[in-house]
Design a protein around this motif. Structure first.
Motif, mmCIF file in Angstrom:
data_model
loop_
_atom_site.group_PDB
_atom_site.id
_atom_site.type_symbol
_atom_site.label_atom_id
_atom_site.label_comp_id
_atom_site.label_asym_id
_atom_site.label_seq_id
_atom_site.Cartn_x
_atom_site.Cartn_y
_atom_site.Cartn_z
ATOM 1 N N ALA A 376 125.289 -7.739 153.913
ATOM 2 C CA ALA A 376 125.777 -6.423 153.452
ATOM 3 C C ALA A 376 125.551 -6.244 151.960
ATOM 4 N N ALA A 377 124.389 -6.733 151.464
ATOM 5 C CA ALA A 377 124.084 -6.645 150.042
ATOM 6 C C ALA A 377 122.891 -5.725 149.774
ATOM 7 N N LEU A 378 122.523 -4.902 150.745
ATOM 8 C CA LEU A 378 121.385 -4.007 150.577
ATOM 9 C C LEU A 378 121.847 -2.742 149.869
ATOM 10 N N ALA A 379 121.283 -2.487 148.688
ATOM 11 C CA ALA A 379 121.648 -1.301 147.903
ATOM 12 C C ALA A 379 120.651 -0.187 148.203
ATOM 13 N N LEU A 380 121.130 0.936 148.688
ATOM 14 C CA LEU A 380 120.295 2.079 149.040
ATOM 15 C C LEU A 380 120.621 3.261 148.132
ATOM 16 N N ILE A 381 119.550 3.916 147.653
ATOM 17 C CA ILE A 381 119.701 5.094 146.787
ATOM 18 C C ILE A 381 119.326 6.316 147.604
ATOM 19 N N PRO A 382 120.243 7.237 147.840
ATOM 20 C CA PRO A 382 119.932 8.419 148.658
ATOM 21 C C PRO A 382 118.829 9.254 148.015
ATOM 22 N N GLY A 383 117.993 9.826 148.866
ATOM 23 C CA GLY A 383 116.904 10.672 148.375
ATOM 24 C C GLY A 383 116.259 11.405 149.521
ATOM 25 N N ARG A 384 115.174 12.134 149.206
ATOM 26 C CA ARG A 384 114.405 12.872 150.200
ATOM 27 C C ARG A 384 113.005 12.292 150.242
ATOM 28 N N VAL A 385 112.560 11.949 151.441
ATOM 29 C CA VAL A 385 111.285 11.256 151.602
ATOM 30 C C VAL A 385 110.406 12.041 152.562
ATOM 31 N N ALA A 386 109.209 12.443 152.082
ATOM 32 C CA ALA A 386 108.232 13.114 152.935
ATOM 33 C C ALA A 386 107.461 12.050 153.715
ATOM 34 N N LEU A 387 107.392 12.223 155.035
ATOM 35 C CA LEU A 387 106.833 11.175 155.870
ATOM 36 C C LEU A 387 105.303 11.180 155.903
ATOM 37 N N ARG A 388 104.657 12.356 155.897
ATOM 38 C CA ARG A 388 103.182 12.416 156.058
ATOM 39 C C ARG A 388 102.462 11.704 154.913
ATOM 40 N N PRO A 389 102.766 11.969 153.655
ATOM 41 C CA PRO A 389 102.080 11.210 152.587
ATOM 42 C C PRO A 389 102.379 9.709 152.639
ATOM 43 N N LEU A 390 103.596 9.367 153.037
ATOM 44 C CA LEU A 390 103.962 7.959 153.121
ATOM 45 C C LEU A 390 103.136 7.250 154.184
ATOM 46 N N LEU A 391 102.964 7.884 155.343
ATOM 47 C CA LEU A 391 102.172 7.284 156.417
ATOM 48 C C LEU A 391 100.697 7.202 156.042
ATOM 49 N N ALA A 392 100.210 8.196 155.284
ATOM 50 C CA ALA A 392 98.810 8.167 154.864
ATOM 51 C C ALA A 392 98.547 6.983 153.923
ATOM 52 N N GLY A 393 99.467 6.742 152.999
ATOM 53 C CA GLY A 393 99.301 5.599 152.100
ATOM 54 C C GLY A 393 99.372 4.272 152.846
ATOM 55 N N ILE A 394 100.266 4.167 153.815
ATOM 56 C CA ILE A 394 100.372 2.940 154.600
ATOM 57 C C ILE A 394 99.099 2.710 155.402
ATOM 58 N N THR A 395 98.504 3.769 155.943
ATOM 59 C CA THR A 395 97.252 3.646 156.696
ATOM 60 C C THR A 395 96.124 3.158 155.806
ATOM 61 N N ASP A 396 96.061 3.671 154.571
ATOM 62 C CA ASP A 396 95.031 3.186 153.640
ATOM 63 C C ASP A 396 95.216 1.694 153.343
ATOM 64 N N ASP A 397 96.459 1.272 153.167
ATOM 65 C CA ASP A 397 96.713 -0.151 152.899
ATOM 66 C C ASP A 397 96.331 -1.024 154.092
ATOM 67 N N LEU A 398 96.444 -0.481 155.294
ATOM 68 C CA LEU A 398 96.155 -1.257 156.504
ATOM 69 C C LEU A 398 94.692 -1.150 156.934
ATOM 70 N N SER A 399 93.881 -0.472 156.147
ATOM 71 C CA SER A 399 92.481 -0.264 156.554
ATOM 72 C C SER A 399 91.723 -1.584 156.755
ATOM 73 N N PRO A 400 91.900 -2.625 155.899
ATOM 74 C CA PRO A 400 91.195 -3.888 156.205
ATOM 75 C C PRO A 400 91.637 -4.496 157.538
ATOM 76 N N LEU A 401 92.918 -4.414 157.837
ATOM 77 C CA LEU A 401 93.410 -4.960 159.103
ATOM 78 C C LEU A 401 92.908 -4.128 160.275
ATOM 79 N N LEU A 402 92.848 -2.798 160.107
ATOM 80 C CA LEU A 402 92.318 -1.940 161.162
ATOM 81 C C LEU A 402 90.850 -2.251 161.432
ATOM 82 N N GLU A 403 90.104 -2.492 160.365
ATOM 83 C CA GLU A 403 88.691 -2.827 160.535
ATOM 84 C C GLU A 403 88.536 -4.170 161.238
#
Length: 532
Positions: A376-403
């Motif tokens: 119970a030591a996880l500190a979370l900061i409330p905010g607003r997160v757009a999912l589409r740009p986040l998923l696009a960046g994750i896909t770019d990071d995973l491109s070597p693994l996808l290949e």
């Protein structure tokens, strides 16, 4: 062994006795046991009490032992049935003392026999179990005399016997009877109060157990361990000594308490330094001193609070992250030739090291995250997160693994916004997508679909790879030990971590037959048009 037997008569009795006491916890071999067992009884007792031999070795030794030595073995409860039967085969012979030149008269022989009974901490009354007088028969008196450490003191010694012959046990019983009658008249003699000792020296073995003591009684201190603090009512050391031992470090004025009524009883302050073998650097134990605390000092053992498993895991993660970062940094310097020209083969290997170190750092971060959630030591900061740009960046990071896997990710066109800590949401989606891509196969398509289920929930459905189709429902959460699992910590661990992190964010992760659905709290979405 032949040399030891040859010089035994020239070695002083005190040195032989000290050597036998030193072997009491050393598990000596059979020839060394025989050497001491055939010595005088006070010297043989420590070895006979604790030696561990095979049944055949005991049986071979028994005929050469004197009766008093076999009496000590009769009172051991850890000898096998073969050895017990061999002892029983000697019958009443063990309960008759020979009239040899080493024990010239009956009084001295009686005292020697009583000493043997006392040292063996047992009773010699078993052959006389037929006695019916339970008030205080001869057997009871012998057992009581042994437990009290008594020595038979004759009041009226019997007349000397003219003829040569065995010294019967009845004479010992008569002297013990006389001792108890005399004690009833005069009362027991109070033992002298132990003299308090101000300091002593000690040494431990590599396990932290005290094996040598000088300056104080050995029995209360020998066997104390620096590795584990004892119970509140027992002899113990505090957490300072325990923590230093586990780090193989020196310590000063740690606290120790010795229970009992000996000269070692009471509170101590101990200091010690670690000792290492100069030949190979192996840790061999501690050498230290102990002293009584001054009037302005306190010596009650301090109990260090035991860390929870989650806190211990976080400490381990911290210790792993530092050297892994250093390895990755040096590999990057070699790959970039920052310290000078490097052949291509070494740069390619440095690239592999950096990639492996980066993967290891990801696993370390996952362990740290799991420990934070568990404690119970996880500190979370409330905010607003757009999912589409986040998923696009994750896909770019995973491109070597996808290949490498020959698969692809199909992202949704629409964009939705969730409420939560940005880093936690990104970590959740990244670990979830990486786990599913690692399980994908050639030509496989992993689709991502987003929708608003209500004004307060956003659902992100991700297709399950074919490799996970054989695991119905939540069984996919327990496939850490599968051979085809290519992730470092296991697919099951990654999915359980994602599920727990989703709960921390106020959402959930549902395992469905064809997809994994992640639900998170909604923030402001274009379809909703209002703030939640």
């Amino acid at each position: 062994m032949a040399t030891l037997r040859a010089i035994r008569g020239e070695v002083p009795r005190a040195i032989r006795a000290a050597s036998a006491r030193a072997l009491e916890y050393a598990n000596p071999p059979a020839p060394l046991v025989r050497l001491f067992a055939l010595d005088e009884l006070p010297i043989a007792i420590p070895v006979l009490r604790s030696a561990r031999l095979a049944a055949a070795e005991w049986i071979q030794l028994l005929p050469d032992l004197p009766p008093a030595a076999r009496t000590i073995l009769r009172n051991r409860r850890d000898l096998g049935p073969e050895v017990q039967r061999a002892l029983e085969s000697f019958g009443p012979v063990d309960f008759v003392l020979p009239n040899d030149a080493s024990v010239p008269d009956a009084d001295v022989r009686a005292e020697a026999f009583a000493e043997a009974v006392d040292s063996s901490t047992g009773s010699i009354a078993e052959p006389f179990a037929g006695a019916q007088n339970r008030d205080m028969d001869h057997s009871d008196r012998i057992g009581a005399a042994a437990s009290a450490g008594a020595r038979a003191q004759p009041v009226a010694p019997p007349a000397p016997v003219e003829d040569e012959g065995p010294f019967e046990i009845a004479e010992v019983v008569a002297r013990i009877d006389a001792f108890w009658r005399n004690r009833e008249e005069t009362g027991p003699v109070a033992p002298p109060a132990p003299v308090q000792v101000g300091e002593f020296r000690f040494e431990t073995d590599e396990k932290g157990i005290v094996r040598w003591v000088d300056g104080v009684s050995r029995a209360p201190v020998i066997g104390l361990s620096l590795d584990l603090a004892g119970e509140a009512e027992a002899s113990q050391v505090d957490g300072i000594a325990t923590g230093a031992f586990r780090r193989r470090a020196g310590f000063s004025t740690a606290r120790m308490r010795v229970e009992g009524h000996s000269d070692a009883a009471g509170d101590w302050l101990i200091s010690a330094v670690p000792v290492f073998d100069p030949a190979n650097g192996r840790f061999t134990g501690y050498r230290g001193t102990a002293r009584r605390p001054r009037s302005d000092e306190r010596a009650e053992p301090v109990h260090v609070p035991v860390a929870s498993p989650a806190e211990s895991l976080r400490q381990l993660v911290h210790e792993l992250r530092t050297p892994t970062n250093a390895i990755a940094g040096f590999a990057e310097m070699i790959e970039a030739q920052m310290l000078g020209p490097v052949p291509e083969i070494y740069r390619s290997r440095a690239h592999i090291i950096r990639s492996e170190a980066r993967e290891l750092l990801g696993a370390i971060d996952d362990l740290d995250l799991a420990a934070r959630i568990d404690s119970a030591a996880l500190a979370l900061i409330p905010g607003r997160v757009a999912l589409r740009p986040l998923l696009a960046g994750i896909t770019d990071d995973l491109s070597p693994l996808l290949e490498l896997r020959g698969s692809m990710i199909a992202l949704p066109v629409e964009d939705l916004i969730v409420a939560g800590d940005r880093r936690a949401v990104e970590r959740l989606l990244a670990r979830l997508m990486a786990t599913l891509v690692s399980a994908s196969g050639s030509g496989e398509r992993i689709g991502v679909h987003m929708a608003t289920e209500s004004d307060q929930r956003v659902a992100v459905a991700i297709d399950r790879p074919r490799a996970l189709a054989d695991y119905p429902g939540d069984s996919v959460l327990g496939i850490d030990d599968e051979h085809e699992d290519s992730t470092l910590l296991g697919t099951g661990f990654a999915l359980r971590l994602a599920r727990n992190l989703a709960r921390e964010l106020g959402g959930s992760l549902t395992i469905e037959p064809t997809s994994l659905t992640l639900r998170l709290p909604a923030a402001v979405n274009s379809q909703v048009g209002q703030a939640i």
